[in-house]
Write an enzyme that holds these catalytic residues in place. Sequence first.
Site, PDB file in Angstrom:
ATOM      1  N   ASP A  55       0.665  -1.294   0.226  1.00  0.00           N
ATOM      2  CA  ASP A  55      -0.056  -0.278  -0.359  1.00  0.00           C
ATOM      3  C   ASP A  55       0.923   1.064  -0.079  1.00  0.00           C
ATOM      4  OD1 ASP A  55      -2.315  -1.579   0.124  1.00  0.00           O
ATOM      5  OD2 ASP A  55      -1.821  -1.773   2.757  1.00  0.00           O
ATOM      6  N   GLY A  89      -4.074  -3.737  -4.556  1.00  0.00           N
ATOM      7  CA  GLY A  89      -5.629  -2.654  -4.576  1.00  0.00           C
ATOM      8  C   GLY A  89      -4.905  -1.627  -5.223  1.00  0.00           C
ATOM      9  N   HIS A  90      -4.573  -1.078  -6.076  1.00  0.00           N
ATOM     10  CA  HIS A  90      -4.086   0.182  -6.604  1.00  0.00           C
ATOM     11  C   HIS A  90      -5.535   1.552  -6.602  1.00  0.00           C
ATOM     12  CE1 HIS A  90       0.110  -1.450  -6.776  1.00  0.00           C
ATOM     13  NE2 HIS A  90      -0.587  -2.123  -7.729  1.00  0.00           N
TER      14      HIS A  90
HETATM   15  P1  GDP Z   1      -0.169   0.670  -4.000  1.00  0.00           P
HETATM   16  O1  GDP Z   1      -1.261  -0.720  -3.664  1.00  0.00           O
HETATM   17  O2  GDP Z   1       0.846   0.369  -3.207  1.00  0.00           O
HETATM   18  O3  GDP Z   1      -0.939   1.178  -5.650  1.00  0.00           O
HETATM   19  O4  GDP Z   1      -0.875   1.632  -2.976  1.00  0.00           O
HETATM   20  P2  GDP Z   1      -2.733   2.313  -3.137  1.00  0.00           P
HETATM   21  O5  GDP Z   1      -3.264   2.254  -3.407  1.00  0.00           O
HETATM   22  O6  GDP Z   1      -3.190   0.941  -1.589  1.00  0.00           O
HETATM   23  O7  GDP Z   1      -2.413   3.415  -1.846  1.00  0.00           O
HETATM   24  C1  GDP Z   1      -2.125   4.528  -1.698  1.00  0.00           C
HETATM   25  C2  GDP Z   1      -2.047   5.242  -2.130  1.00  0.00           C
HETATM   26  O8  GDP Z   1      -2.687   6.500  -0.664  1.00  0.00           O
HETATM   27  C3  GDP Z   1      -3.939   5.335  -2.742  1.00  0.00           C
HETATM   28  O9  GDP Z   1      -5.591   6.209  -2.430  1.00  0.00           O
HETATM   29  C4  GDP Z   1      -3.450   6.755  -3.576  1.00  0.00           C
HETATM   30  O10 GDP Z   1      -4.401   7.836  -4.109  1.00  0.00           O
HETATM   31  C5  GDP Z   1      -2.893   7.210  -2.150  1.00  0.00           C
HETATM   32  N1  GDP Z   1      -1.254   8.087  -2.151  1.00  0.00           N
HETATM   33  C6  GDP Z   1      -0.854   7.901  -3.385  1.00  0.00           C
HETATM   34  N2  GDP Z   1       0.230   9.015  -3.519  1.00  0.00           N
HETATM   35  C7  GDP Z   1      -0.341   9.395  -2.131  1.00  0.00           C
HETATM   36  C8  GDP Z   1       0.409  10.992  -2.549  1.00  0.00           C
HETATM   37  O11 GDP Z   1       1.229  11.501  -2.013  1.00  0.00           O
HETATM   38  N3  GDP Z   1       0.037  11.628  -1.638  1.00  0.00           N
HETATM   39  C9  GDP Z   1      -1.581  11.462  -0.535  1.00  0.00           C
HETATM   40  N4  GDP Z   1      -2.190  11.932  -0.219  1.00  0.00           N
HETATM   41  N5  GDP Z   1      -2.337  10.217  -1.356  1.00  0.00           N
HETATM   42  C10 GDP Z   1      -1.233   9.043  -1.723  1.00  0.00           C
END
Ligand code: GDP
Length: 430
Positions: free
Chosen positions: A17, A44-45
């Site tokens: 995440d 879940g991206h």
């Molecule tokens: P992944 O599985 O590693 O892709 O991570 P997730 O998608 O589950 O979690 C990432 C969450 O953080 C998502 O809701 C993104 O929109 C959000 N996100 C990613 N980068 C940033 C950031 O720099 N700042 C903030 N506030 N949210 C972010």
Amino acid sequence: MTGKNGCVVIVGSQWGDEGKGKIVDVLAEEVEIVARYQGGANAGHTVHVGSEEFILHQIPSGILHPDRRCLLGNGVVMDPFQFFQEMDKLTARGIDAAARVGVSGRAHLLLSYHKLLDRAAEQRRGAGKIGTTGRGIGPAYEDKVARQGIRVADLRDAARAEERLRAAAVRVNERLSLLDTDERVDADALVAEVMGIRERLLGIMVDTGRVIHDAIRAGERVLLEGAQGALLDVDHGTYPYVTSSNTTAGGAALGVGVGPTAIAEVYGVVKAYTTRVGEGPLPTEFDSPMQEQIRELGGEYGATTGRPRRCGWFDAVVVRYAARVNGLTGLAVTKLDVLDTLPELQIAVRYQAGGESLEDFPGDLGLLAEAQPEYETMQGWESSTADARRWEDLPAAAQAYLRRIEELTEVPIRYVSVGTRRDQIIHVGR
Ligand code: GDP
């Protein structure tokens, strides 16, 4: 991204995440192919493009860029029903996904009975549960290693595939009867279900290793996208609180079918703090009310399950370890903006455990359980970073915080993400 020829691996370098989806989305701009190398629909991206939010579980987020090919490697366990649902949703939103996706014939299928087994086994574990997402990933990988899985290419011979599905139903029902559940697999329904998507699936089957090999030879660039994070790797993570595959960079070569020499760069994605979902050690975990504060500020709820994530300070012991096992050549730090309001920050630099000072992340869960992080206190910046687009735009205290992370992990920071949107990114050194 540097100009080196070959694959660029994006690997989560904490407990998942980390915001890999966003970083892959940014880097997809610079490559021709994005391929996933392990995991299943438990990833879940979440990617924000303009005012639209896309949650992708199986299709690489590169699909949101025009013309990119998106592949699932042999290391992935593919839930074909969910995959096609996701594809149809993208199509309905105007994205020509069908023409650009491919799945390795060597990828294993994750079928409904894997989910049944996953939930029944987790229920049976009771208090000793390992916190699975119940999506069948563990059982699908178990079948793969036990040499009883069904791969995409195995559907080519329909009669043989039916035989194997019926045999699986018998085997799974035997297991279910031992797991105190009344649920059973209906073999006819299973066969009908799988045969219903057989042609569609065979229509997108490719040899991912060959495609990637040819692309590199043609001078194209390929992004290999991992799911979860290094500390959830079945070998290098906090076993048994891990996922069932190799999430680390070595798994990338294995999981798409190229040799390690095809990898040019390995970028580790880390949050500016730490989170983890479910059970297992998290040495820098916050106490209340800091826990709730960061969870709310960072929206730390699972994209797939909605489960609240556990949050803690940035743990340099963890990321230093991840840097080593992945051979990281660069870091992408995400969610810096979440820390904007804090007057003071802490970074764990080593642990005290077993009467010793530990610089290396231990493999022994007993030691980890008693690990007391030693913190360095850093000044907060108490101003918004959301509009920063260049390194120089960041407040001095934020720069100092990031520089300290580089020093402690010995990996240069290449990207800093300061918000959910695609444009909220700093390309460091550009
Ligand atoms: P992944 O599985 O590693 O892709 O991570 P997730 O998608 O589950 O979690 C990432 C969450 O953080 C998502 O809701 C993104 O929109 C959000 N996100 C990613 N980068 C940033 C950031 O720099 N700042 C903030 N506030 N949210 C972010």
